[in-house]
Motif scaffolding. Structure first.
Motif, PDB file in Angstrom:
ATOM      1  N   ILE A   1       0.885  -1.169   0.000  1.00 25.84           N
ATOM      2  CA  ILE A   1       0.000   0.000   0.000  1.00 25.84           C
ATOM      3  C   ILE A   1       0.920   1.215   0.000  1.00 25.84           C
ATOM      4  O   ILE A   1       1.662   1.445   0.959  1.00 25.84           O
ATOM      5  CB  ILE A   1      -0.903   0.024   1.240  1.00 25.84           C
ATOM      6  CG1 ILE A   1      -1.701  -1.276   1.352  1.00 25.84           C
ATOM      7  CG2 ILE A   1      -1.805   1.245   1.200  1.00 25.84           C
ATOM      8  CD1 ILE A   1      -2.396  -1.451   2.685  1.00 25.84           C
ATOM      9  N   GLU A   2       0.874   1.951  -1.110  1.00 24.89           N
ATOM     10  CA  GLU A   2       1.772   3.100  -1.250  1.00 24.89           C
ATOM     11  C   GLU A   2       1.179   4.063  -2.265  1.00 24.89           C
ATOM     12  O   GLU A   2       0.608   3.627  -3.265  1.00 24.89           O
ATOM     13  CB  GLU A   2       3.144   2.612  -1.713  1.00 24.89           C
ATOM     14  CG  GLU A   2       4.227   3.630  -1.620  1.00 24.89           C
ATOM     15  CD  GLU A   2       5.600   3.018  -1.824  1.00 24.89           C
ATOM     16  OE1 GLU A   2       6.545   3.507  -1.199  1.00 24.89           O
ATOM     17  OE2 GLU A   2       5.742   2.047  -2.612  1.00 24.89           O
ATOM     18  N   GLN A   3       1.301   5.344  -1.995  1.00 22.49           N
ATOM     19  CA  GLN A   3       0.783   6.392  -2.879  1.00 22.49           C
ATOM     20  C   GLN A   3      -0.705   6.191  -3.169  1.00 22.49           C
ATOM     21  O   GLN A   3      -1.152   6.310  -4.307  1.00 22.49           O
ATOM     22  CB  GLN A   3       1.602   6.476  -4.162  1.00 22.49           C
ATOM     23  CG  GLN A   3       3.039   6.849  -3.905  1.00 22.49           C
ATOM     24  CD  GLN A   3       3.865   6.903  -5.182  1.00 22.49           C
ATOM     25  OE1 GLN A   3       3.386   6.590  -6.277  1.00 22.49           O
ATOM     26  NE2 GLN A   3       5.109   7.313  -5.043  1.00 22.49           N
TER      27      GLN A   3
ATOM     28  N   VAL B   1       1.163  -4.554   3.227  1.00 22.32           N
ATOM     29  CA  VAL B   1       2.169  -3.772   3.924  1.00 22.32           C
ATOM     30  C   VAL B   1       1.919  -2.299   3.615  1.00 22.32           C
ATOM     31  O   VAL B   1       1.926  -1.898   2.446  1.00 22.32           O
ATOM     32  CB  VAL B   1       3.604  -4.167   3.470  1.00 22.32           C
ATOM     33  CG1 VAL B   1       4.642  -3.299   4.145  1.00 22.32           C
ATOM     34  CG2 VAL B   1       3.854  -5.641   3.734  1.00 22.32           C
ATOM     35  N   ASN B   2       1.697  -1.497   4.658  1.00 20.89           N
ATOM     36  CA  ASN B   2       1.387  -0.080   4.480  1.00 20.89           C
ATOM     37  C   ASN B   2       2.659   0.760   4.495  1.00 20.89           C
ATOM     38  O   ASN B   2       3.290   0.919   5.529  1.00 20.89           O
ATOM     39  CB  ASN B   2       0.426   0.402   5.578  1.00 20.89           C
ATOM     40  CG  ASN B   2      -0.034   1.824   5.336  1.00 20.89           C
ATOM     41  OD1 ASN B   2       0.362   2.473   4.379  1.00 20.89           O
ATOM     42  ND2 ASN B   2      -0.878   2.316   6.219  1.00 20.89           N
ATOM     43  N   LYS B   3       3.008   1.307   3.344  1.00 17.68           N
ATOM     44  CA  LYS B   3       4.176   2.177   3.225  1.00 17.68           C
ATOM     45  C   LYS B   3       3.780   3.638   3.061  1.00 17.68           C
ATOM     46  O   LYS B   3       4.617   4.481   2.755  1.00 17.68           O
ATOM     47  CB  LYS B   3       5.061   1.721   2.064  1.00 17.68           C
ATOM     48  CG  LYS B   3       5.672   0.359   2.329  1.00 17.68           C
ATOM     49  CD  LYS B   3       6.774   0.055   1.374  1.00 17.68           C
ATOM     50  CE  LYS B   3       7.417  -1.267   1.769  1.00 17.68           C
ATOM     51  NZ  LYS B   3       8.611  -1.523   1.002  1.00 17.68           N
ATOM     52  N   ASP B   4       2.485   3.926   3.241  1.00 12.84           N
ATOM     53  CA  ASP B   4       2.019   5.318   3.208  1.00 12.84           C
ATOM     54  C   ASP B   4       2.227   5.958   4.576  1.00 12.84           C
ATOM     55  O   ASP B   4       2.577   5.285   5.547  1.00 12.84           O
ATOM     56  CB  ASP B   4       0.535   5.375   2.824  1.00 12.84           C
ATOM     57  CG  ASP B   4       0.329   5.628   1.334  1.00 12.84           C
ATOM     58  OD1 ASP B   4       1.258   6.106   0.666  1.00 12.84           O
ATOM     59  OD2 ASP B   4      -0.784   5.344   0.850  1.00 12.84           O
ATOM     60  N   LEU B   5       1.954   7.246   4.658  1.00 10.17           N
ATOM     61  CA  LEU B   5       2.155   8.000   5.898  1.00 10.17           C
ATOM     62  C   LEU B   5       0.915   8.014   6.788  1.00 10.17           C
ATOM     63  O   LEU B   5       0.927   8.624   7.856  1.00 10.17           O
ATOM     64  CB  LEU B   5       2.560   9.443   5.577  1.00 10.17           C
ATOM     65  CG  LEU B   5       3.868   9.590   4.789  1.00 10.17           C
ATOM     66  CD1 LEU B   5       4.108  11.043   4.421  1.00 10.17           C
ATOM     67  CD2 LEU B   5       5.027   9.029   5.601  1.00 10.17           C
ATOM     68  N   PHE B   6      -0.160   7.357   6.357  1.00 10.23           N
ATOM     69  CA  PHE B   6      -1.408   7.356   7.115  1.00 10.23           C
ATOM     70  C   PHE B   6      -2.028   5.964   7.031  1.00 10.23           C
ATOM     71  O   PHE B   6      -1.660   5.167   6.175  1.00 10.23           O
ATOM     72  CB  PHE B   6      -2.389   8.426   6.588  1.00 10.23           C
ATOM     73  CG  PHE B   6      -2.210   8.727   5.138  1.00 10.23           C
ATOM     74  CD1 PHE B   6      -1.394   9.763   4.732  1.00 10.23           C
ATOM     75  CD2 PHE B   6      -2.828   7.946   4.171  1.00 10.23           C
ATOM     76  CE1 PHE B   6      -1.203  10.019   3.368  1.00 10.23           C
ATOM     77  CE2 PHE B   6      -2.645   8.209   2.830  1.00 10.23           C
ATOM     78  CZ  PHE B   6      -1.823   9.256   2.431  1.00 10.23           C
TER      79      PHE B   6
ATOM     80  N   PRO C   1       0.768   3.111   9.416  1.00 10.82           N
ATOM     81  CA  PRO C   1       1.974   3.261   8.600  1.00 10.82           C
ATOM     82  C   PRO C   1       3.094   2.357   9.128  1.00 10.82           C
ATOM     83  O   PRO C   1       3.239   2.177  10.342  1.00 10.82           O
ATOM     84  CB  PRO C   1       2.333   4.740   8.771  1.00 10.82           C
ATOM     85  CG  PRO C   1       1.032   5.403   9.088  1.00 10.82           C
ATOM     86  CD  PRO C   1       0.268   4.398   9.913  1.00 10.82           C
ATOM     87  N   ASP C   2       3.843   1.778   8.218  1.00 11.74           N
ATOM     88  CA  ASP C   2       4.949   0.857   8.535  1.00 11.74           C
ATOM     89  C   ASP C   2       4.490  -0.409   9.251  1.00 11.74           C
ATOM     90  O   ASP C   2       5.273  -1.063   9.925  1.00 11.74           O
ATOM     91  CB  ASP C   2       6.044   1.553   9.350  1.00 11.74           C
ATOM     92  CG  ASP C   2       6.715   2.656   8.566  1.00 11.74           C
ATOM     93  OD1 ASP C   2       6.974   2.459   7.356  1.00 11.74           O
ATOM     94  OD2 ASP C   2       6.969   3.730   9.148  1.00 11.74           O
TER      95      ASP C   2
END
Length: 95
Positions: A20-22, A41-46, A64-65
């Motif tokens: 999960i990104e952008q 896997v959440n690679k975004d900031l929220f 996130p992370d």
């Protein structure tokens, strides 16, 4: 004998990762086999969710992370979305 068949079946299961990104699920469509594990896997900031419609699985918030995984049990096609950002959509296909 049944015990060895179960062990072989579990050993053959694979793990797949959806990043999960952008504001996207990548890959947006993933085909796996029954018994495989899918990890988001959440690679975004929220936070995001991975929630199927109808509800076969629901990650709730993935910070996130952080990550969340699901072991596929039923054959079928499972469209899913992020309930916090409904334009984010994906499809999990279980064969």
């Amino acid at each position: 004998m049944a015990m060895s068949l179960v062990a072989v079946s579990e050993a053959a299961a694979k793990t797949y990762v959806i990043v999960i990104e952008q504001m996207r699920f990548n890959p947006p469509v993933l085909t796996v086999h029954r018994g495989d594990r899918v990890m988001w896997v959440n690679k975004d900031l929220f936070p995001h969710t991975a929630t199927s419609t109808p509800t076969a699985f629901d990650s709730h918030e993935i910070r996130p992370d952080a990550s969340w995984s699901y072991v596929t049990r039923q054959i079928g096609s499972y469209p899913y979305l992020c309930t916090l950002h409904p334009t984010m959509r994906g499809t999990l296909i279980v064969q």
